[in-house]
Design an enzyme around this catalytic site. Sequence first.
Site, PDB file in Angstrom:
ATOM      1  N   ALA A 240      83.766  28.868  66.720  1.00 29.44           N
ATOM      2  CA  ALA A 240      83.385  30.220  67.248  1.00 29.44           C
ATOM      3  C   ALA A 240      84.083  30.147  68.651  1.00 29.44           C
ATOM      4  CB  ALA A 240      82.109  30.623  67.367  1.00 29.44           C
ATOM      5  N   HIS A 241      84.370  31.383  69.128  1.00 33.03           N
ATOM      6  CA  HIS A 241      84.947  31.408  70.546  1.00 33.03           C
ATOM      7  C   HIS A 241      83.575  32.257  71.381  1.00 33.03           C
ATOM      8  CE1 HIS A 241      86.897  32.793  74.145  1.00 33.03           C
ATOM      9  NE2 HIS A 241      87.948  31.832  73.845  1.00 33.03           N
ATOM     10  N   GLY A 242      83.307  31.804  72.539  1.00 30.32           N
ATOM     11  CA  GLY A 242      82.039  32.356  73.142  1.00 30.32           C
ATOM     12  C   GLY A 242      82.630  32.633  74.584  1.00 30.32           C
ATOM     13  N   GLY A 243      81.553  32.862  75.409  1.00 30.46           N
ATOM     14  CA  GLY A 243      82.038  33.296  76.884  1.00 30.46           C
ATOM     15  C   GLY A 243      82.715  32.099  77.665  1.00 30.46           C
ATOM     16  N   TRP A 246      86.195  28.102  73.494  1.00 26.26           N
ATOM     17  CA  TRP A 246      86.024  27.529  72.107  1.00 26.26           C
ATOM     18  C   TRP A 246      84.631  26.607  72.085  1.00 26.26           C
ATOM     19  CZ3 TRP A 246      88.302  30.135  68.247  1.00 26.26           C
ATOM     20  CH2 TRP A 246      89.629  30.910  68.617  1.00 26.26           C
ATOM     21  N   ILE A 247      84.303  26.889  70.547  1.00 30.08           N
ATOM     22  CA  ILE A 247      83.169  25.966  70.215  1.00 30.08           C
ATOM     23  C   ILE A 247      83.638  25.277  69.008  1.00 30.08           C
ATOM     24  CG2 ILE A 247      80.694  25.806  69.362  1.00 30.08           C
ATOM     25  CD1 ILE A 247      80.190  28.591  70.981  1.00 30.08           C
ATOM     26  N   LYS A 263      80.851  22.103  73.188  1.00 28.12           N
ATOM     27  CA  LYS A 263      81.044  23.441  73.866  1.00 28.12           C
ATOM     28  C   LYS A 263      81.404  23.218  75.348  1.00 28.12           C
ATOM     29  CE  LYS A 263      78.787  27.786  74.938  1.00 28.12           C
ATOM     30  NZ  LYS A 263      77.235  28.559  74.838  1.00 28.12           N
ATOM     31  N   ASP A 363      69.608  33.898  78.403  1.00 31.12           N
ATOM     32  CA  ASP A 363      70.366  34.317  77.630  1.00 31.12           C
ATOM     33  C   ASP A 363      69.755  34.528  76.150  1.00 31.12           C
ATOM     34  OD1 ASP A 363      72.584  36.073  77.159  1.00 31.12           O
ATOM     35  OD2 ASP A 363      73.781  34.395  76.475  1.00 31.12           O
TER      36      ASP A 363
END
Length: 823
Positions: A240-243, A246-247, A263, A363
């Site tokens: 996935a792509h987070g804040g 990439w993860i 991460k 969060d």
Amino acid sequence: MTSCNETGCGGTIAADGYCDTCGTKPNSAVPAPVAAGPAPAPTSTPTGHTTGSVCNRDGCQGTISPDSYCDTCGLKAAGGPSTTPARPAGSTSKPTSGHATMAPASGLAAPAPIEMSSRLPGAGTATARSRLTTSSSRTGSTRSAIGAGLINVAPTPIGDPAMAVMSDSKIQKVLGAVPEPERFCSSCGRPVGRADENREGRLKGFCGTCRTQFDFVTNEPALVPGELVGGQYEILGPMAHGGMGWIYLAQDKRVSDRWVVLKGLLNSEDPDAALAAVAERRFLAQIEHANIVNIYNFVTHKNAGYIVMEMVGGQSLNSKLKDRRKANGGVADPLPPAEAIAYVLGILGAFGYLHDLGLVYNDLKPANIMALGDQVKLIDVGAVMRIDDPNAAIFGTQGFQAPEVAEMGPSIASDLFTVGRTLAVMMIRFTFHTGEYQYKLPDPSAEPLFAKYESLYRFLLRACADHPDDRFQSAAEMAEQLTGVLRQVVSLQTGKDHPRPSQHFGGDNLTTLLVQSADAYDVDVPDWRVLPNPKVDPADAAASFLLDLPELDPVKSLELLEAGAASAMGPTRELRLRIARETSETGTNPDAILRELEALDPWDWRPTWQRGVFYLRQGTGELAASSFNRVWTELPGEMAPQLAVAMSAEVAGDYNRAAQVYTRVMTTDSTFVSAAFGLARCRAKLNQPADAVAALNSVPTTSAAHYDAQVAAARALISGGSAATPSLGDLSQASAVIERLQLDAAERAELSADVYQQVLEGIESGQIQPDANKGVLGSKLTLREIKKGLEQTYRTRARFATNATERAMYVDRANKARPRTLF
């Protein structure tokens, strides 16, 4: 328009920054502003250079951006001070104005959305805050399954970890520019790269606060399949792509090829910054909890820092919500409330564990809760920080983050705010990330779920209160009340009660009342003495003295209490609360004592409870309801405040509201038999005799009040409610009750006489047809047999008369009822 980068979603990002298909904000874990002071003015620099003017650095032809820095060289205009504001350490909350209650101004109605504020000037500091709780202390352990034994949630399949790797087509969808609402500085958390009326937004540049470079173009993944990171972790591909970029999914080549997740800790090309980021986050290695993803390692690779985490299979709650939306034709389909509550209860132990370590999660949102098998885990610790770190970048998500975090920084209360918001988002459909409901909730008039489950709404009101001091103060306290709310939700859904001993109140006192009153059902209004009393805090110096205090009349009790207050133990809090209670029982308003106690601790609900009891005793139902409503919102998982609210509504003459709340109480906990009697009274007042009888019949056979409830049911059947004459069916039911109960002779004669009299009047008026094949109380349904039965019961009543006048009256009635004979 930008494509949504949520896994499996092919939607498009609308103008408000949210996907028009899955409804989520892509890359939604964003840092919140953390500076103590206001941001630099957008229209000028500290040196007087206006926005859009030419940079005055030698050799630079750039222009001054709204953030006061040059968009080319990245430096602040020459001559201007360069400072990095930091959030002040210390208090985690800030008092605002005045006293606010957790209940509506109108005492009878359900609560409406309200503004919360500190209840006492100076509240929120460590010294001023002293909420009393009787919750057990937290430990690092937690349940292995969710649902608190009240609901069975279907296990979530874990699946094959290798399937989590994104396909090339999904990777291509993610590539591109980060939406403008998602552009925050990766270091200090300030919004950067935003457009204003003078210029378009920027994808690249420098932060106007800390001068960290930013680049919001999502590039190809930096790590490729087969690449070995830290000499140990073989990359399989991006997940996935987070804040924070990439993860990746990888395998640990040194530990049995176990699956791990990498991460990024910092998007930077600076090797020193990468090393600093790794060092800064190593404290996360101390986290070890069954409901939090394990942290294995911290590594640097190609000038970037990475956190190495356990690979958790299963499905995130956000994915579950998206699957439900898809199955529902693209329309949001929230989780059933009991299931959503079960998931939240599953992670509250983890929050308590983090808080005990001095950490905050920051969060929480559905995307960060993973369901796997029969448990849940927090899967992203990237935003976890030390609660007392004034310089850490604070990450949160709009719509979930508490309103004070930007100015005050995070706290336990702000962490628990995200729990309440997450629960609300999973259960109801509303625009939570912006506009009216960014920090607030729809009221019950707009949300049917809240109207149906009022305690759930009150729980969320407290969890998401505007001011941190008005929220839950510990995860244990929150879990205790949420478990009580789940009991109520499940009971209302299934019709099966789930009684549980209270940690805050003693038992229902109806049995004592019935000893004092021959028939509680005949009382037109409820008796305040049926209300449970708050438990004594065992830590109080006067606890043993109060628990051993004999039951005396209020005047004598006050004498003993005053003597105790004058002794070595002194006027402790519990002692003064008991003095207020006994003062109320003498008919004197204990307001002065209660105000003193409230000034010492505005968050102790017990003075408010005692005030409500006094108003109820005085017959002022609306004032009583106002007090008890506040306690209900403070303790939404408890039954006693709801019983008190129902009684207050009944006293005020609002029988529909009272019946509604009485029903909820007895449905959840049938041991509150006073609720059944109260519901019966209300149904009778509303001319609903059948419902009144049904309420009384609901009192369990194991209850000490079952006998009295059955006697009351017989009387209700005999009275016939609004009908001029009760039906034969009602009288037959009353007859069956009288014959079944082990009544004493006098009471049996009294009830039997009433039945015979009603049947006789029915036969004589023609409303009941004689029938020798039917009968009541062992007498055939003929005029002669009914008169004979009535005569005998009057003669029995005469034998138990207390004086000669009463005896003569019953003998006279017996003679008049005696059927005529020929001899």
